[in-house]
Design an enzyme around this catalytic site. Structure first.
Site, PDB file in Angstrom:
ATOM      1  N   ASP A 157       0.835  -1.196   0.000  1.00 52.63           N
ATOM      2  CA  ASP A 157       0.000   0.000   0.000  1.00 52.63           C
ATOM      3  C   ASP A 157       0.876   1.254   0.000  1.00 52.63           C
ATOM      4  O   ASP A 157       2.090   1.182   0.221  1.00 52.63           O
ATOM      5  CB  ASP A 157      -0.890  -0.049   1.253  1.00 52.63           C
ATOM      6  CG  ASP A 157      -2.037   0.941   1.159  1.00 52.63           C
ATOM      7  OD1 ASP A 157      -2.418   1.310   0.037  1.00 52.63           O
ATOM      8  OD2 ASP A 157      -2.545   1.361   2.217  1.00 52.63           O
ATOM      9  N   GLU A 194       2.755   4.958  -3.990  1.00 57.17           N
ATOM     10  CA  GLU A 194       2.807   5.902  -5.128  1.00 57.17           C
ATOM     11  C   GLU A 194       4.145   6.621  -5.210  1.00 57.17           C
ATOM     12  O   GLU A 194       4.518   6.987  -6.325  1.00 57.17           O
ATOM     13  CB  GLU A 194       1.655   6.908  -5.020  1.00 57.17           C
ATOM     14  CG  GLU A 194       0.287   6.293  -5.176  1.00 57.17           C
ATOM     15  CD  GLU A 194      -0.130   5.428  -3.991  1.00 57.17           C
ATOM     16  OE1 GLU A 194       0.313   5.725  -2.865  1.00 57.17           O
ATOM     17  OE2 GLU A 194      -0.862   4.458  -4.193  1.00 57.17           O
ATOM     18  N   ASP A 203      -9.364   3.470  -2.312  1.00 61.99           N
ATOM     19  CA  ASP A 203     -10.220   4.197  -1.380  1.00 61.99           C
ATOM     20  C   ASP A 203     -11.449   4.860  -2.005  1.00 61.99           C
ATOM     21  O   ASP A 203     -11.681   6.072  -1.823  1.00 61.99           O
ATOM     22  CB  ASP A 203      -9.383   5.243  -0.645  1.00 61.99           C
ATOM     23  CG  ASP A 203      -8.220   4.609   0.112  1.00 61.99           C
ATOM     24  OD1 ASP A 203      -8.149   3.374   0.145  1.00 61.99           O
ATOM     25  OD2 ASP A 203      -7.383   5.348   0.647  1.00 61.99           O
TER      26      ASP A 203
HETATM   27  C1  GLC Z   1      -4.902   3.245   2.499  1.00 63.61           C
HETATM   28  C2  GLC Z   1      -5.395   2.035   1.745  1.00 63.61           C
HETATM   29  C3  GLC Z   1      -6.488   1.356   2.521  1.00 63.61           C
HETATM   30  C4  GLC Z   1      -5.954   0.998   3.901  1.00 63.61           C
HETATM   31  C5  GLC Z   1      -5.447   2.223   4.608  1.00 63.61           C
HETATM   32  C6  GLC Z   1      -4.793   1.885   5.926  1.00 63.61           C
HETATM   33  O1  GLC Z   1      -5.896   4.214   2.573  1.00 63.61           O
HETATM   34  O2  GLC Z   1      -5.796   2.367   0.450  1.00 63.61           O
HETATM   35  O3  GLC Z   1      -6.929   0.213   1.848  1.00 63.61           O
HETATM   36  O4  GLC Z   1      -6.971   0.400   4.643  1.00 63.61           O
HETATM   37  O5  GLC Z   1      -4.503   2.878   3.790  1.00 63.61           O
HETATM   38  O6  GLC Z   1      -3.724   1.042   5.764  1.00 63.61           O
END
Ligand code: GLC
Length: 898
Positions: free
Chosen positions: A526, A529, A601
């Protein structure tokens, strides 16, 4: 009110303690931007002074307008207040064309005096308003053009060298027969292979044709200004575009501008947000057939398929173009000027690949170029459960028990950031999870895998082994003065590994062993980017950040891809007998070699449910076959109805996972009580019953790079008729058409039925297309059609893929029209690892009064895994129903015709 709520939400989600770090970083970033100003601003800030005018530049107050721009001069100030002090110039007239083994090398005569003259071609964009400008100079760098065929249907066009070390797989391309045809003086040159003809005009325009036939694409010579590049393409009136990676846009991208800059939209987004996490500079073009035109008739060589009004007379089968450029860019696909596509890159040279043909063909070639997706483990196609965050251990155990209690299949539980010790990547919070290995073992005994989240930001903490090692290894991104770049993410101030360095990838890849050793089976990458928290400006590293491969502008869009490469290669080394499962938020061209993705998200609302379908179709058309969205949506509370509709759609998507944001109620299949639990169970079971089909599609994706989720036009390659694709309807493979319900309260929906005979999956009712029919869609059902001629392999749903029964396989036959035949295949193996596999092919033929199923061949060594094979005949009256058969040919005779 909404703004206040959003502010509170984001403060809560980033952590109150982080607020100060965020404010500090925002201030620091501003300082860095002043100290290290980027050599060029982002292309979406470049001025666009007038409609029809393409580019303008101004040098030190002296106005200069490049040829073909037509804009009035002046120093242009962008929205950021920056001054764009460059002069655009094209390469000039072709001076020399020399044949090379794969094509040609072109040199240009750079005539200073020409610069700034209005284009000789009245149809260049903006030429009608063009003014000569004094004092312009050309700055095209080495004015050469290399045209190089890697395959008969794949040409590499290089106007300016791309970033060295761009992560594309190395490959030896076989020799290609290229004919070099110098045209009569003044008319240009032609390069021809069996599949493509490229015309170069004396003024350096390039046109791409089918051999001796239809025009596919027509380009103006690029414009250069310093390291900036602007590349323009003439559009046909009925041309459609698809791809560009992950887009919160319709499947048809025509008429929009899209940015190439992987970006965290900040915890919530919806239709129209751009850019989001995963940009890929690739698109497909399709030209629609127009009534009265003979789409397939080839025109004379050299004849244009585009008339003066920009309408296509001879619709082309389409093409794919891939720009090998990772720099920030903007792609205007006919927004400012409906007849021009304009691609602007802030550096990174200009190399692109052109592939003619319909979607299936071009994506296969594109996969040759950027890599094929490896076959994932079977369990990855099971159902996944997640939320931000399940903890402590007891809650995870209870979750697993709830699945058993509700008799709902599940294959994976994901642990979000709270499993870590203070959000330190590759650590475990020992209070919340005192024995992660024990938990993983117990879950595995129930057929459930653990997947853990991994973020790239490494907490700046001298007591933390990873931070210390990273410093020792000089693994982190730095500023030009050598300081490690620090920016806040979940743990507060963090350092960021420079994954563009092979040694850093190796170091990072080895870290997964810490979690693999505890029995973690998959990784969810995650914030790559990379995302950072800022109060204003771009939520990423400062542009001044340095990577081994280049500055942050060059490497930003590659960051996620390299992180996944590190993980994939690390996992292959650490556990060579198992196939890696990685799902990543960000990436670039070639992500498919390492990871899946998901739409992250999105808001929990109907518009987003609808949007994610188009986004996933677009990802597939960008070479990413394995993706999905958070069932129920991420940000907000799904109503029971929305959750169910989302789950029904996702049951037919490669990645099938419920997830929700911190602070929201649970979104699990039983969270809403009855009748929702039963419906959720039925659909998850339906998914499991379809796994033989889905896994076969995954194998097909691995072989050919084809998406599993496809637009309806996929099968209309020869005669495209769909003006705009249906954004809320998709094909899962060739056999299934899925029409999710994306409207609140709907109990029926209109379904586009493509040409030919189809069957309603639920009722076996035959439907003939092309047509639009309204089908029932009560809460417990979404319309699903099966293509006539399909052989759909299904098995008994089990509680997880690990517990799947090998008792019985059902081959569901959907008879084709009388006199026609259909085919299907089935790929089987152990579901993981790299052992033997097996491919069975079936052909179903329908004659008057009978349907014949032939088990045509079985290849490769894996033994037939099922004890019984059953054939179910659909859609014919008086069918005898199911019959148990041996794995050989079987006849089901004496059926009446429809
Ligand atoms: C980001 C991710 C989401 C995750 C959050 C906390 O927003 O896209 O899926 O739950 O981070 O890790």
């Amino acid at each position: 009110m909404g703004r206040l709520r959003r502010l509170v939400e984001s403060v809560v989600s980033i952590g109150i303690g982080n607020v100060v770090a965020v404010l500090r970083y925002t201030r620091e970033r501003k300082r860095l931007e002043r100290r290290y100003p980027p050599p060029t601003p982002f292309p979406w800030l470049w001025p666009r002074p007038e409609v029809g005018a393409t580019v303008v530049g101004a040098a030190d107050g002296a106005t200069a307008i490049a040829r073909a721009t037509g804009a009035s001069g002046g120093v242009a100030a962008g929205p950021g207040g920056f001054r764009f002090a460059e002069t655009w110039a094209d390469p000039g007239q072709v001076a020399e064309v020399v044949a090379t083994p794969r094509g040609a090398r072109v040199r240009f005569a750079v005539a200073e005096a020409d610069a700034g003259q209005p284009g000789a071609d009245a149809d260049e964009p903006g030429a009608e308003t063009g003014e000569p400008a004094a004092g312009a100079t050309r700055d095209c760098g080495p004015a050469t053009l290399d045209l190089s065929f890697l395959a008969p249907d794949l040409i590499e066009v290089t106007w300016r060298a791309p970033l060295a070390g761009l992560p594309l797989p190395e490959r030896d391309w076989p020799e290609v027969d290229v004919e070099f045809i110098p045209a009569p003086p003044g008319e240009g040159w032609i390069l021809r292979t069996a599949a493509l003809e490229v015309h170069l005009a004396p003024d350096a325009r390039l046109s791409f044709f089918e051999p001796g036939g239809r025009l596919l694409r027509e380009e103006w010579p690029p414009l250069f200004a310093g390291e900036n590049v602007c590349h323009r393409v003439r559009l046909a009136g009925c041309e459609r575009f698809h791809g560009l990676g992950e887009r919160a846009s319709p499947v048809d991208l025509r008429g929009g501008t899209y940015r190439m800059w992987n970006r965290d939209p900040g915890g919530a987004y919806g239709p129209g947000a751009d850019p989001v996490y995963l940009s890929i500079p690739i698109y497909l073009s399709r030209t629609m057939a127009e009534a009265g035109h003979e789409g397939s008739k080839a025109s004379e060589a050299g004849q244009r398929g585009v008339d003066a009004a920009g309408e296509s007379r001879n619709p082309s089968p389409g093409y794919l173009v891939f720009y090998a450029n990772s720099h920030p860019a903007s792609f205007d696909l006919g927004k400012a000027d409906p007849s021009v596509a304009e691609h602007r890159f802030a550096g990174g040279g200009l190399r692109y690949y052109f592939i003619p043909g319909p979607a299936a063909q071009v994506l296969e070639r594109y996969a040759d170029l950027t890599g094929k997706p490896p076959l994932p483990p079977l369990w990855a196609f099971g159902y996944h459960q997640c939320r931000w965050s399940y903890y402590p251990e007891a809650r995870v155990r209870k979750l697993a028990a709830d699945f058993a209690h509700h008799d709902i299949p599940v294959d994976a539980i994901h642990l979000d950031i709270h499993y870590m010790d203070g959000y330190r990547v590759f650590t475990v919070d020992k209070t919340r999870f005192p024995d992660l290995a024990g938990l993983a073992k117990d879950l595995a005994a129930q057929g459930i895998r653990l997947v853990t989240i991994c973020d790239p930001g490494v907490k700046r903490d001298p007591g933390y082994f990873l931070y210390r090692e990273g410093l020792e290894e000089e693994a982190f991104c730095t500023l030009p003065d050598g300081e490690v770049v620090i920016a806040p993410v979940w743990p507060g101030p963090c350092a960021f590994p420079d994954f563009s360095h092979p040694a850093v990838r190796e170091w990072w890849g080895g870290q997964y062993g810490r979690l693999l050793g505890a029995g973690v089976a998959g990784f969810w990458q995650d914030m790559n980017e990379p995302a950072t928290f800022v109060a204003a400006g771009e939520p990423t590293l400062p542009l001044a950040a340095r990577h081994a491969l280049g500055d942050h502008r060059a490497v930003h869009n590659l960051y996620g891809l390299f992180m996944n490469q590190a993980a994939y290669e690390g996992l292959r080394r650490l556990d060579p007998e198992r196939r890696p499962f990685i799902v990543s938020r960000s990436g670039w061209a070639g992500l498919q070699r390492y990871a899946w993705t998901w739409t992250a998200d999105v808001r929990s609302d109907w518009a987003c449910l609808r949007q994610t379908i188009a986004t996933i179709i677009g990802l597939g058309l960008s070479g990413i076959p394995f993706s999905g969205s958070d069932v129920g949506g991420f940000n907000g509370e799904a109503t029971p109805e929305l959750y169910i509709r989302w789950l029904q759609a996702s049951a037919f998507m490669p990645f099938f996972r419920s997830h929700t944001m911190i602070g929201t109620p649970d979104q699990a299949p039983w969270s809403y009580g009855e009748p929702y639990t039963t419906i959720a169970r039925d659909f998850i079971r339906l998914r499991y019953s379809l796994l033989p089909y889905i896994y076969t599609l995954a194998w097909e994706a691995a072989e050919k790079g084809w998406p599993m989720v496809r637009p309806l036009f996929w099968s209309e390659a020869d005669a495209p008729t769909r003006e705009s694709p249906d954004d809320d309807t998709f094909l899962l493979g060739d056999s299934l058409l899925v029409a999710p319900v994306t409207e609140e309260g709907a109990t029926s929906r209109e379904v586009p039925v493509p040409a030919g005979l189809w069957y309603d999956f639920w009722t076996d009712r035959p439907l003939r297309g092309p047509a639009r029919v309204r089908l029932d869609a009560p809460l417990g059902r979404i319309p699903v059609l099966v293509r006539a001629g399909a052989v759909l392999p299904r098995e008994e749903p089990a509680s997880s893929t690990g517990a799947r029964g090998t008792e019985r396989l059902s081959l569901h036959l959907y008879p084709p029209e009388v006199g026609a035949s259909g085919a299907g295949h089935l790929y089987t193996d152990r579901g993981d690892g790299y052992g033997p596999c097996r491919l069975d092919r079936f052909v179903v033929t329908r004659r008057q009064g009978e349907v014949e199923l032939r088990w045509v061949e079985s290849e490769r060594g894996f033994p037939w895994p099922y004890r019984r094979t059953e054939v179910t005949l659909h859609g014919v009256r008086d069918a005898r129903g199911s019959r148990a058969v041996e794995p050989s040919s079987v006849w089901v005779g004496a059926v009446e015709d429809l």
